[in-house]
Scaffold this motif. Structure first.
Motif, PDB file in Angstrom:
ATOM      1  N   TYR A 650       0.844  -1.191   0.000  1.00 61.77           N
ATOM      2  CA  TYR A 650       0.000   0.000   0.000  1.00 61.77           C
ATOM      3  C   TYR A 650       0.885   1.249   0.000  1.00 61.77           C
ATOM      4  CZ  TYR A 650      -3.702  -3.248   1.391  1.00 61.77           C
ATOM      5  OH  TYR A 650      -4.599  -4.287   1.443  1.00 61.77           O
ATOM      6  N   VAL A 651       0.271   2.391  -0.218  1.00 63.55           N
ATOM      7  CA  VAL A 651       1.013   3.647  -0.150  1.00 63.55           C
ATOM      8  C   VAL A 651       1.586   3.844   1.246  1.00 63.55           C
ATOM      9  CG1 VAL A 651       0.810   6.168  -0.263  1.00 63.55           C
ATOM     10  CG2 VAL A 651      -0.346   4.735  -1.969  1.00 63.55           C
ATOM     11  N   GLU A 652       0.758   3.492   2.282  1.00 60.25           N
ATOM     12  CA  GLU A 652       1.163   3.794   3.660  1.00 60.25           C
ATOM     13  C   GLU A 652       1.980   2.710   4.329  1.00 60.25           C
ATOM     14  OE1 GLU A 652      -1.958   3.453   2.577  1.00 60.25           O
ATOM     15  OE2 GLU A 652      -3.318   4.945   3.432  1.00 60.25           O
ATOM     16  N   MET A 653       1.863   1.474   3.851  1.00 62.26           N
ATOM     17  CA  MET A 653       2.485   0.368   4.593  1.00 62.26           C
ATOM     18  C   MET A 653       2.626  -0.869   3.720  1.00 62.26           C
ATOM     19  SD  MET A 653      -0.666  -0.879   7.044  1.00 62.26           S
ATOM     20  CE  MET A 653      -0.923   0.778   7.652  1.00 62.26           C
ATOM     21  N   SER A 654       3.283  -1.845   4.272  1.00 62.85           N
ATOM     22  CA  SER A 654       3.446  -3.132   3.614  1.00 62.85           C
ATOM     23  C   SER A 654       2.098  -3.834   3.483  1.00 62.85           C
ATOM     24  CB  SER A 654       4.401  -4.010   4.434  1.00 62.85           C
ATOM     25  OG  SER A 654       4.351  -5.346   4.018  1.00 62.85           O
ATOM     26  N   SER A 655       1.978  -4.685   2.504  1.00 60.59           N
ATOM     27  CA  SER A 655       0.761  -5.483   2.347  1.00 60.59           C
ATOM     28  C   SER A 655       0.803  -6.735   3.219  1.00 60.59           C
ATOM     29  CB  SER A 655       0.591  -5.899   0.881  1.00 60.59           C
ATOM     30  OG  SER A 655       1.668  -6.728   0.469  1.00 60.59           O
ATOM     31  N   PHE A 656       1.988  -7.031   3.760  1.00 58.29           N
ATOM     32  CA  PHE A 656       2.131  -8.224   4.575  1.00 58.29           C
ATOM     33  C   PHE A 656       1.640  -7.970   6.005  1.00 58.29           C
ATOM     34  CE2 PHE A 656       5.258  -8.973   1.231  1.00 58.29           C
ATOM     35  CZ  PHE A 656       4.918 -10.269   0.856  1.00 58.29           C
ATOM     36  N   PRO A 657       1.172  -9.002   6.671  1.00 60.41           N
ATOM     37  CA  PRO A 657       0.740  -8.824   8.060  1.00 60.41           C
ATOM     38  C   PRO A 657       1.923  -8.492   8.956  1.00 60.41           C
ATOM     39  CG  PRO A 657       0.795 -11.152   7.498  1.00 60.41           C
ATOM     40  CD  PRO A 657       1.031 -10.399   6.225  1.00 60.41           C
ATOM     41  N   LEU A 658       1.609  -8.004  10.146  1.00 62.71           N
ATOM     42  CA  LEU A 658       2.666  -7.717  11.121  1.00 62.71           C
ATOM     43  C   LEU A 658       3.330  -9.020  11.554  1.00 62.71           C
ATOM     44  CD1 LEU A 658       4.030  -5.564  12.940  1.00 62.71           C
ATOM     45  CD2 LEU A 658       2.264  -6.080  14.648  1.00 62.71           C
ATOM     46  N   TYR A 659       2.509 -10.019  11.848  1.00 62.83           N
ATOM     47  CA  TYR A 659       2.995 -11.363  12.175  1.00 62.83           C
ATOM     48  C   TYR A 659       2.200 -12.364  11.355  1.00 62.83           C
ATOM     49  CZ  TYR A 659       5.338  -9.179  16.144  1.00 62.83           C
ATOM     50  OH  TYR A 659       6.135  -8.388  16.930  1.00 62.83           O
ATOM     51  N   SER A 660       2.900 -13.272  10.703  1.00 61.72           N
ATOM     52  CA  SER A 660       2.279 -14.158   9.723  1.00 61.72           C
ATOM     53  C   SER A 660       1.808 -15.473  10.332  1.00 61.72           C
ATOM     54  CB  SER A 660       3.273 -14.464   8.597  1.00 61.72           C
ATOM     55  OG  SER A 660       3.602 -13.290   7.898  1.00 61.72           O
ATOM     56  N   PHE A 661       0.893 -16.095   9.649  1.00 65.13           N
ATOM     57  CA  PHE A 661       0.394 -17.417  10.007  1.00 65.13           C
ATOM     58  C   PHE A 661       1.562 -18.376  10.214  1.00 65.13           C
ATOM     59  CE2 PHE A 661      -0.764 -21.687   8.518  1.00 65.13           C
ATOM     60  CZ  PHE A 661      -1.852 -21.972   9.342  1.00 65.13           C
ATOM     61  N   GLY A 662       1.505 -19.127  11.304  1.00 66.71           N
ATOM     62  CA  GLY A 662       2.540 -20.117  11.591  1.00 66.71           C
ATOM     63  C   GLY A 662       3.708 -19.593  12.384  1.00 66.71           C
ATOM     64  N   TYR A 663       3.763 -18.273  12.615  1.00 67.34           N
ATOM     65  CA  TYR A 663       4.910 -17.673  13.283  1.00 67.34           C
ATOM     66  C   TYR A 663       4.836 -17.850  14.797  1.00 67.34           C
ATOM     67  CZ  TYR A 663       8.134 -14.059  14.989  1.00 67.34           C
ATOM     68  OH  TYR A 663       9.136 -13.391  15.639  1.00 67.34           O
ATOM     69  N   GLY A 664       5.997 -18.004  15.410  1.00 72.52           N
ATOM     70  CA  GLY A 664       6.119 -18.076  16.858  1.00 72.52           C
ATOM     71  C   GLY A 664       7.568 -18.354  17.220  1.00 72.52           C
ATOM     72  N   MET A 665       8.057 -17.670  18.236  1.00 77.88           N
ATOM     73  CA  MET A 665       9.462 -17.798  18.626  1.00 77.88           C
ATOM     74  C   MET A 665       9.641 -18.802  19.771  1.00 77.88           C
ATOM     75  SD  MET A 665      10.572 -13.770  18.578  1.00 77.88           S
ATOM     76  CE  MET A 665      12.311 -14.136  18.870  1.00 77.88           C
ATOM     77  N   SER A 666      10.897 -19.148  20.007  1.00 79.60           N
ATOM     78  CA  SER A 666      11.281 -20.042  21.089  1.00 79.60           C
ATOM     79  C   SER A 666      12.468 -19.424  21.811  1.00 79.60           C
ATOM     80  CB  SER A 666      11.657 -21.414  20.524  1.00 79.60           C
ATOM     81  OG  SER A 666      12.259 -22.235  21.505  1.00 79.60           O
ATOM     82  N   TYR A 667      12.783 -19.926  22.992  1.00 81.55           N
ATOM     83  CA  TYR A 667      13.989 -19.491  23.689  1.00 81.55           C
ATOM     84  C   TYR A 667      15.236 -20.154  23.119  1.00 81.55           C
ATOM     85  CZ  TYR A 667      10.850 -17.588  27.269  1.00 81.55           C
ATOM     86  OH  TYR A 667       9.889 -16.888  27.932  1.00 81.55           O
ATOM     87  N   THR A 668      15.018 -21.129  22.252  1.00 76.99           N
ATOM     88  CA  THR A 668      16.137 -21.789  21.604  1.00 76.99           C
ATOM     89  C   THR A 668      16.041 -21.564  20.096  1.00 76.99           C
ATOM     90  OG1 THR A 668      17.401 -23.858  21.516  1.00 76.99           O
ATOM     91  CG2 THR A 668      15.022 -24.044  21.294  1.00 76.99           C
ATOM     92  N   THR A 669      16.970 -22.137  19.340  1.00 76.53           N
ATOM     93  CA  THR A 669      16.980 -21.974  17.883  1.00 76.53           C
ATOM     94  C   THR A 669      16.989 -23.347  17.220  1.00 76.53           C
ATOM     95  OG1 THR A 669      19.402 -21.809  17.939  1.00 76.53           O
ATOM     96  CG2 THR A 669      18.134 -19.746  17.915  1.00 76.53           C
ATOM     97  N   PHE A 670      16.428 -23.402  16.004  1.00 73.36           N
ATOM     98  CA  PHE A 670      16.352 -24.667  15.278  1.00 73.36           C
ATOM     99  C   PHE A 670      16.920 -24.475  13.874  1.00 73.36           C
ATOM    100  CE2 PHE A 670      12.916 -24.740  18.397  1.00 73.36           C
ATOM    101  CZ  PHE A 670      13.131 -25.965  19.018  1.00 73.36           C
ATOM    102  N   GLU A 671      17.711 -25.435  13.482  1.00 76.15           N
ATOM    103  CA  GLU A 671      18.357 -25.395  12.160  1.00 76.15           C
ATOM    104  C   GLU A 671      17.778 -26.500  11.278  1.00 76.15           C
ATOM    105  OE1 GLU A 671      22.533 -26.973  11.212  1.00 76.15           O
ATOM    106  OE2 GLU A 671      22.859 -24.815  11.526  1.00 76.15           O
ATOM    107  N   TYR A 672      17.433 -26.153  10.025  1.00 79.57           N
ATOM    108  CA  TYR A 672      16.873 -27.103   9.056  1.00 79.57           C
ATOM    109  C   TYR A 672      17.936 -27.458   8.022  1.00 79.57           C
ATOM    110  CZ  TYR A 672      12.064 -26.231  10.692  1.00 79.57           C
ATOM    111  OH  TYR A 672      10.913 -26.152  11.437  1.00 79.57           O
TER     112      TYR A 672
END
Length: 782
Positions: A650-672
């Motif tokens: 959009y003119v004012e902002m991104s078209s993407f959501p602030l946080y996307s479906f499936g998103y969530g953090m952890s206190y650890t990290t995961f490598e694929y």
């Protein structure tokens, strides 16, 4: 007509067979040694038209009993109902809330509920001509809506676990608590696919995705009984709401749904189909219309598709007063009688709450419809009563009910699923988890110590000790002299202003935990429609901004909450923001200025303990968003699996959501790593990859596989979830994850509305969220 006559002849033959096989002193329908078909045919042949129509009525149940000391008796209203209408089931007999005016003081605890159910059953079994037992249908979207029952996170919270196993366990508990009290039908799960967070009932759903909703819905149905009604604690799961109820124009509850027929088949119908395949035996219609046809009189949906194509064998129930709505709201039926005719002819078997179906006797007698339509509907209901064994075992043991409901392991499960749902959205400089040696914590906010705001809609009154708030949870981690609590403000009421006190408390502390968001907590000041939906009128409530009937025009924090957040941030103290919410509220400010940001949805009775577990590191957060969080209402709808072409900004902002479906953090990290694709056949592929916990904490990951059809005959989503798996890895541990893609994963609904697989390239995308893809490949499907 020839077909109907043929069916009637067969029924009469079966009835005759039933009489010859039964004991001379025992009617065939009461003989458990005979088949259900024979018993059903015999009973149907004995029933008058009025008795048949009575079996299709499901009036409101909470006025049908009277409490006398420690005993419960049928009310005069119930006796009159049975005498005049021959009602075959009741709805919400055990329900307690401000709408029903049933409280902890005058409502039913679990033991008294069982006595009430027994009293009602005894009356109909002994005081009606045929002694047909009653069905008792109960609300149960996130726990039985009855006093003393276990309260789990609402649907959107359960969906955030991405755990079919946990959801199944919840279903098993709900079924056990309902059946032990004498109930039979559980209203839930809610499988509405939601794309508009302004809508008031987002909290009840499993989110925006058909695959996630379908898998979790099927798991819940499996837990509720899975269609095997001979099991001791099996209930009849009622799927809500059929169909496209969660995408109303303007986010207005019950409004017209503007949805294409292919979208219905590709997205909105699959979750219901999967849950029906898992054993759901009841479906509830919705208040909305689609393309000019009210869903409660939609013959295509309720008969052609549900019955003829899907072979659904259960019964369809209207939503509360939705049959009257065909006449009074949609204006496509000139009379209530005509609305009843339209509904039953379309395939609605049971009239919930209203009296529209009392007109069906006249409709048959006046020649407006054939009585075989009534017979068909009655048979669907009675068959379920026979399968459940109610004719032989209509009663329950009140003492067992008292020992079963909200037992220790049920409470432990409520905490476990609440823990698994909490979603960490931001953790600047790894401020979380907090150390338990911290000197002073300020706990602030309108949802920091509000019991009812933890629970969501469709919840019964609670004793204070049953519900743990965030403050309660934190006080189990830290001694009271290290915790200072200030409310700060209310959810909506701007006259509550304790912001200065909150600022002072923040300055005395090392860290500030502020709990904001929304509320679906009903109170006795709220006005209610006949349907039970709340009326959002000025001055009616102080907190409620979500829950049925509370649609929003914006998604911002109400009242003085934003002022509270900004004031606390100016103190310079580390700021941890927790949202308790029924819909994804706007989080732009918190995303930028908070040091840590979490959403806990409505986490249920153990939510406060679960949140504290996450904040202090006793549980590593693992929730994943089941619905996108918009930046602005101007983006709506902003679901992840939109069809091509790609959105532009959009003119004012991104078209993407602030946080996307499936998103969530952890206190650890995961490598694929190490993506491998092995073709097993033309339309079967084994996809495997490795996931390693590379951080310093044990934790749970949710691996997600998305797919895009490169070129197709009809427009397809840019990305669609196909498989996911939640699993635990110790720090340093690695796991091989395998998904098998089958023909079902490659189907599309073509221009003739047929499910087909088209040859071509499919892009595989594997990662930790819809916008966090770690591994990719392309496969050719022939």
């Amino acid at each position: 007509m020839i077909k109907r006559l043929y069916i009637l002849v067969i029924v009469q033959m079966v009835c005759t067979l039933g009489f010859t096989q039964s004991s001379p002193s025992l009617p065939a329908y009461k003989d458990p040694s005979l088949s259900i078909d024979i018993r059903l045919s015999d009973l149907l042949s004995r029933m008058t038209l009025e008795e048949k129509v009575g079996q299709l009525l499901c009036p409101l149940g909470w006025e049908m009993y009277e409490i006398h000391g420690s005993e419960v008796h049928p009310s005069g209203k119930f006796k009159q109902l049975i005498k005049e209408r021959n009602a075959g089931m009741l709805w919400a007999t055990y329900r307690a809330d401000p709408w029903t005016k049933k409280t902890l003081a005058n409502g039913l605890n679990s033991e008294m509920a069982a006595k009430a159910g027994n009293a009602l059953q005894k009356y109909v079994m002994e005081n009606t001509r045929l002694g047909i037992p009653m069905f008792l249908a109960e609300e149960a979207p996130h726990g039985h809506m009855a006093i003393g029952a276990t309260v789990f996170p609402t649907g959107i919270g359960m969906a955030a676990t991405w755990s079919p196993e946990l959801v199944k366990e919840v279903g098993q508990v709900i079924a056990k608590e309902i059946r032990s009290q004498g109930g039979h039908i559980s209203y839930g799960p809610v499988l509405d696919l939601t794309r508009d967070p302004r809508w008031s009932r987002v909290e009840e759903t499993f989110g925006e995705d058909p695959v996630l909703s379908g898998i979790l819905g099927a798991s819940m149905v499996d837990g509720l009984g899975g269609g095997n009604l001979s099991q001791k604690y099996a209930t009849i799961a009622t799927l809500k709401h059929f169909l496209a109820y969660a995408v109303p124009e303007g986010g207005q509850n019950g409004n017209y749904a503007s949805v294409g027929i292919r979208d219905l088949h590709q997205n909105f119908l699959p979750p219901f189909r999967k849950a029906i395949d898992a054993g759901a035996l009841s479906v509830m219609t919705s208040y909305n219309s689609i393309d000019g046809t009210p869903c409660t009189s939609n013959h295509y949906l309720l008969t052609q598709l549900l019955r003829n194509e899907w072979k659904f064998r259960g019964f369809v129930v209207s939503d509360l007063y939705s049959i009257e709505g065909i006449h009074e709201s949609h204006f496509v039926a000139p009379t209530k009688e005509n609305a009843a005719i339209q509904s039953v002819m379309a395939g609605v078997d049971v009239d919930l709450g209203g009296d529209a179906y009392t007109n069906l006797c006249h409709a048959v007698q006046s020649g407006q419809m054939d009585k075989t339509v009534i017979d068909t509907a009655v048979c669907r209901v009675l068959r379920m009563k026979f399968e459940m064994g109610l004719f032989e075992h209509p009663y329950v043991d009140p003492k067992i009910a008292a020992k079963t409901v909200r037992r220790k392991e049920h409470i432990e499960l409520a905490r476990k699923i609440a823990q698994s749902s909490i979603t960490l959205l931001k953790n600047e400089n790894s401020i979380l988890p907090l150390s338990k040696t911290i000197n002073k914590v300020a706990v602030i906010g309108p949802n920091a110590d509000n019991r009812y705001n933890m629970l969501g809609d469709y919840t019964a009154p609670q004793e204070d000790s049953n519900v743990k708030t965030v403050l309660d949870g934190i006080l189990t981690k830290l001694s009271p002299f290290r915790v200072e609590y200030v409310r700060g403000c209310a959810i909506r009421d701007t006259t509550v202003n304790e912001i200065e006190q909150a600022i002072k408390a923040a300055r005395r502390s090392e860290v500030v935990i502020v709990v904001v968001g929304g509320s679906s907590a009903r109170d006795f000041k709220t006005s209610y429609k006949e349907t039970g939906a709340a009326v959002a009128e000025e001055g009616s409530v102080s907190d409620m901004e979500c829950g049925e009937g509370f649609d929003r025009a914006s998604l911002s924090l109400l009242g003085r909450q934003q002022e509270l957040l900004e004031s606390l941030q100016k103190t310079g103290k580390p700021l941890i923001v927790v949202y308790i919410e029924g819909r994804p509220l706007e989080k732009n400010w918190a995303s930028e200025y908070a040091d840590a940001l979490l959403t806990a949805y409505y986490p249920g009775q153990e939510g406060g303990n679960a949140i504290a577990d996450v904040l202090f590191g006793d549980y590593n957060p693992s929730g994943r968003l089941p619905i996108s969080v918009p930046r602005s209402v101007g983006q709506i709808p902003v679901y992840y699996n939109k069809k091509a072409p790609r959105n532009h900004d959009y003119v004012e902002m991104s078209s993407f959501p602030l946080y996307s479906f499936g998103y969530g953090m952890s206190y650890t990290t995961f490598e694929y790593s190490d993506l491998q694709v092995v073709q097993k056949s033309a339309r079967c592929f084994e996809v495997s990859f490795k996931v390693k916990n590379t951080g310093k904490y044990d934790g749970e990951e949710v691996s997600q596989l998305y797919m895009r059809d490169e070129y197709a005959s009809v427009v397809q989503p840019m990305k669609q979830l196909k498989h996911f798996e939640r699993f635990h890895l110790k720090k340093g541990e690695e796991k091989k994850v395998t998904f098998v893609l089958t023909e079902e994963d490659f189907f599309l609904v073509n221009y003739t509305l047929k499910k087909v697989v088209e040859s071509g390239n499919f892009h595989l995308m594997i990662g930790a969220a819809s916008n966090d893809i770690r591994l990719q490949n392309v496969i050719l499907v022939e």
